[in-house]
Design an enzyme around this catalytic site. Sequence first.
Site, PDB file in Angstrom:
ATOM      1  N   SER A  10       2.871  -3.547  -6.902  1.00  6.88           N
ATOM      2  CA  SER A  10       2.371  -3.181  -5.580  1.00  6.88           C
ATOM      3  C   SER A  10       1.189  -4.078  -5.246  1.00  6.88           C
ATOM      4  O   SER A  10       0.159  -4.034  -5.925  1.00  6.88           O
ATOM      5  CB  SER A  10       1.927  -1.717  -5.572  1.00  6.88           C
ATOM      6  OG  SER A  10       1.072  -1.506  -4.460  1.00  6.88           O
ATOM      7  N   HIS A  35       6.497  -4.671  -4.092  1.00  5.23           N
ATOM      8  CA  HIS A  35       6.275  -3.410  -3.366  1.00  5.23           C
ATOM      9  C   HIS A  35       5.132  -3.604  -2.366  1.00  5.23           C
ATOM     10  O   HIS A  35       4.037  -4.018  -2.737  1.00  5.23           O
ATOM     11  CB  HIS A  35       5.934  -2.314  -4.378  1.00  5.23           C
ATOM     12  CG  HIS A  35       5.793  -0.949  -3.799  1.00  5.23           C
ATOM     13  ND1 HIS A  35       6.871  -0.107  -3.577  1.00  5.23           N
ATOM     14  CD2 HIS A  35       4.703  -0.253  -3.407  1.00  5.23           C
ATOM     15  CE1 HIS A  35       6.446   1.047  -3.086  1.00  5.23           C
ATOM     16  NE2 HIS A  35       5.122   0.988  -2.958  1.00  5.23           N
ATOM     17  N   ASP A  37       2.864  -1.791   0.536  1.00 10.64           N
ATOM     18  CA  ASP A  37       2.425  -0.489   1.034  1.00 10.64           C
ATOM     19  C   ASP A  37       1.897  -0.597   2.454  1.00 10.64           C
ATOM     20  O   ASP A  37       0.887  -1.248   2.701  1.00 10.64           O
ATOM     21  CB  ASP A  37       1.332   0.076   0.123  1.00 10.64           C
ATOM     22  CG  ASP A  37       1.906   0.509  -1.215  1.00 10.64           C
ATOM     23  OD1 ASP A  37       2.816   1.353  -1.208  1.00 10.64           O
ATOM     24  OD2 ASP A  37       1.454  -0.004  -2.256  1.00 10.64           O
ATOM     25  N   MET A  39       0.347   1.385   5.578  1.00 11.50           N
ATOM     26  CA  MET A  39      -0.382   2.630   5.881  1.00 11.50           C
ATOM     27  C   MET A  39      -0.976   2.548   7.282  1.00 11.50           C
ATOM     28  O   MET A  39      -1.471   1.495   7.684  1.00 11.50           O
ATOM     29  CB  MET A  39      -1.503   2.838   4.869  1.00 11.50           C
ATOM     30  CG  MET A  39      -1.033   2.819   3.414  1.00 11.50           C
ATOM     31  SD  MET A  39      -2.386   3.184   2.296  1.00 11.50           S
ATOM     32  CE  MET A  39      -1.574   2.935   0.700  1.00 11.50           C
ATOM     33  N   HIS A  68       7.207   0.194   1.632  1.00 13.23           N
ATOM     34  CA  HIS A  68       6.949   1.641   1.565  1.00 13.23           C
ATOM     35  C   HIS A  68       6.152   2.038   2.799  1.00 13.23           C
ATOM     36  O   HIS A  68       4.963   1.732   2.904  1.00 13.23           O
ATOM     37  CB  HIS A  68       6.170   1.913   0.267  1.00 13.23           C
ATOM     38  CG  HIS A  68       5.795   3.330   0.033  1.00 13.23           C
ATOM     39  ND1 HIS A  68       4.932   3.711  -0.978  1.00 13.23           N
ATOM     40  CD2 HIS A  68       6.168   4.479   0.652  1.00 13.23           C
ATOM     41  CE1 HIS A  68       4.777   5.024  -0.963  1.00 13.23           C
ATOM     42  NE2 HIS A  68       5.516   5.517   0.024  1.00 13.23           N
ATOM     43  N   MET A  70       4.171   4.361   4.825  1.00  9.39           N
ATOM     44  CA  MET A  70       3.361   5.585   4.845  1.00  9.39           C
ATOM     45  C   MET A  70       2.755   5.694   6.238  1.00  9.39           C
ATOM     46  O   MET A  70       1.548   5.562   6.438  1.00  9.39           O
ATOM     47  CB  MET A  70       2.286   5.516   3.752  1.00  9.39           C
ATOM     48  CG  MET A  70       2.877   5.708   2.360  1.00  9.39           C
ATOM     49  SD  MET A  70       1.779   5.144   1.054  1.00  9.39           S
ATOM     50  CE  MET A  70       2.178   3.406   1.071  1.00  9.39           C
ATOM     51  N   MET A 139       6.535  10.238  -5.411  1.00  9.38           N
ATOM     52  CA  MET A 139       5.111   9.888  -5.466  1.00  9.38           C
ATOM     53  C   MET A 139       4.471  10.626  -6.632  1.00  9.38           C
ATOM     54  O   MET A 139       4.569  11.851  -6.729  1.00  9.38           O
ATOM     55  CB  MET A 139       4.390  10.276  -4.173  1.00  9.38           C
ATOM     56  CG  MET A 139       4.679   9.396  -2.964  1.00  9.38           C
ATOM     57  SD  MET A 139       4.399   7.617  -3.183  1.00  9.38           S
ATOM     58  CE  MET A 139       2.678   7.545  -3.662  1.00  9.38           C
ATOM     59  N   ASP A 177       5.700   6.008  -8.166  1.00  7.91           N
ATOM     60  CA  ASP A 177       4.633   5.231  -7.545  1.00  7.91           C
ATOM     61  C   ASP A 177       3.328   6.012  -7.630  1.00  7.91           C
ATOM     62  O   ASP A 177       3.206   7.091  -7.065  1.00  7.91           O
ATOM     63  CB  ASP A 177       5.029   4.985  -6.074  1.00  7.91           C
ATOM     64  CG  ASP A 177       4.068   4.074  -5.333  1.00  7.91           C
ATOM     65  OD1 ASP A 177       3.115   3.562  -5.942  1.00  7.91           O
ATOM     66  OD2 ASP A 177       4.300   3.874  -4.123  1.00  7.91           O
TER      67      ASP A 177
HETATM   68  C1  DX5 Z   1      -0.309   4.562  -3.042  1.00  2.98           C
HETATM   69  C2  DX5 Z   1       0.705   3.459  -2.956  1.00  2.98           C
HETATM   70  C3  DX5 Z   1       0.975   2.798  -4.251  1.00  2.98           C
HETATM   71  C4  DX5 Z   1      -0.238   2.177  -4.899  1.00  2.98           C
HETATM   72  C5  DX5 Z   1      -0.134   2.498  -6.364  1.00  2.98           C
HETATM   73  O1  DX5 Z   1      -0.288   5.314  -1.890  1.00  2.98           O
HETATM   74  O2  DX5 Z   1       1.944   3.932  -2.462  1.00  2.98           O
HETATM   75  O3  DX5 Z   1       2.045   1.880  -4.178  1.00  2.98           O
HETATM   76  O4  DX5 Z   1      -0.338   0.789  -4.757  1.00  2.98           O
HETATM   77  O5  DX5 Z   1      -1.274   2.047  -6.990  1.00  2.98           O
HETATM   78  P1  DX5 Z   1      -1.536   2.329  -8.541  1.00  2.98           P
HETATM   79  O6  DX5 Z   1      -0.414   1.736  -9.313  1.00  2.98           O
HETATM   80  O7  DX5 Z   1      -2.841   1.651  -8.781  1.00  2.98           O
HETATM   81  O8  DX5 Z   1      -1.634   3.825  -8.702  1.00  2.98           O
HETATM   82 ZN    ZN Z   2       3.726   2.554  -2.585  1.00  2.00          ZN
END
Ligand code: DX5
Ligand code: ZN
Length: 225
Positions: A10, A35, A37, A39, A68, A70, A139, A177
């Site tokens: 990620s 990956h 993310d 947001m 992903h 969010m 999650m 994740d």
């Molecule tokens: C959190 C993200 C993850 C995040 C995980 O909301 O969806 O993908 O990057 O980070 P680590 O591996 O540090 O928990």
């Molecule tokens: Zn993620």
Amino acid sequence: MNRTIRIAPSILSADFACLRAAIEMAEEAGADVIHVDVMDGRFVPNMTIGPPVVAALRKVTRLPLDVHLMIETPERYVEAFVQAGADILTVHPEATAHLHQILRQIRRLGVQAGVSLNPATSESVLSYVLGMVDLVLVMTVNPGFGGQDFLPEMLPKIAAVRRLLDAAGSAAWLSVDGGINAETVPLVVAHGANHLVAGSAIFAAAEGVTAAIHTLRESASTVYI
Ligand code: DX5
Ligand code: ZN
């Protein structure tokens, strides 16, 4: 059951000023997908990146981009992320009133569709969409930030999703994740996960990105599945 393990770094924990270098390092070290993310500051209390950045990443790697989302009402942005070059688009049922419809929309655009479950969301939301998903993401932290502690109470959910997928004869990836590292990998793999997202355990690892990816793969291979 799909016994192949995929490592999905990620980039949330990478240096955002040097994403190209981070992705190239991960790719060379044998990462399977990247990956990403996304947001929106509404569905989760953080903001990250949008379609223009995904389009830029598309140009610097051949690896699949595992995006992903969010974000609230993700149906508004599916097309933009597909055009930007996403290979997998994962949405949260908590963020849309129309899960069935958005999964259909994603697949019709020729992209793999994923469903991601927040810690309090039951796997039962998958019941009527199982045949439409290419990936289920459990999650293992509350979404929004990297570097949080793994929630062990998610292990039974991982096992439950594994049973659902196997019972349906689904080859969908079972992703996890949040808080995934060398200690938690054997647990999640033993419960049926095969697509491992890790941010801080890779991009903030003292041993460096290459060694960190090897370490995760090694710890996954210690589990007999
Ligand atoms: C959190 C993200 C993850 C995040 C995980 O909301 O969806 O993908 O990057 O980070 P680590 O591996 O540090 O928990
Ligand atoms: Zn993620």
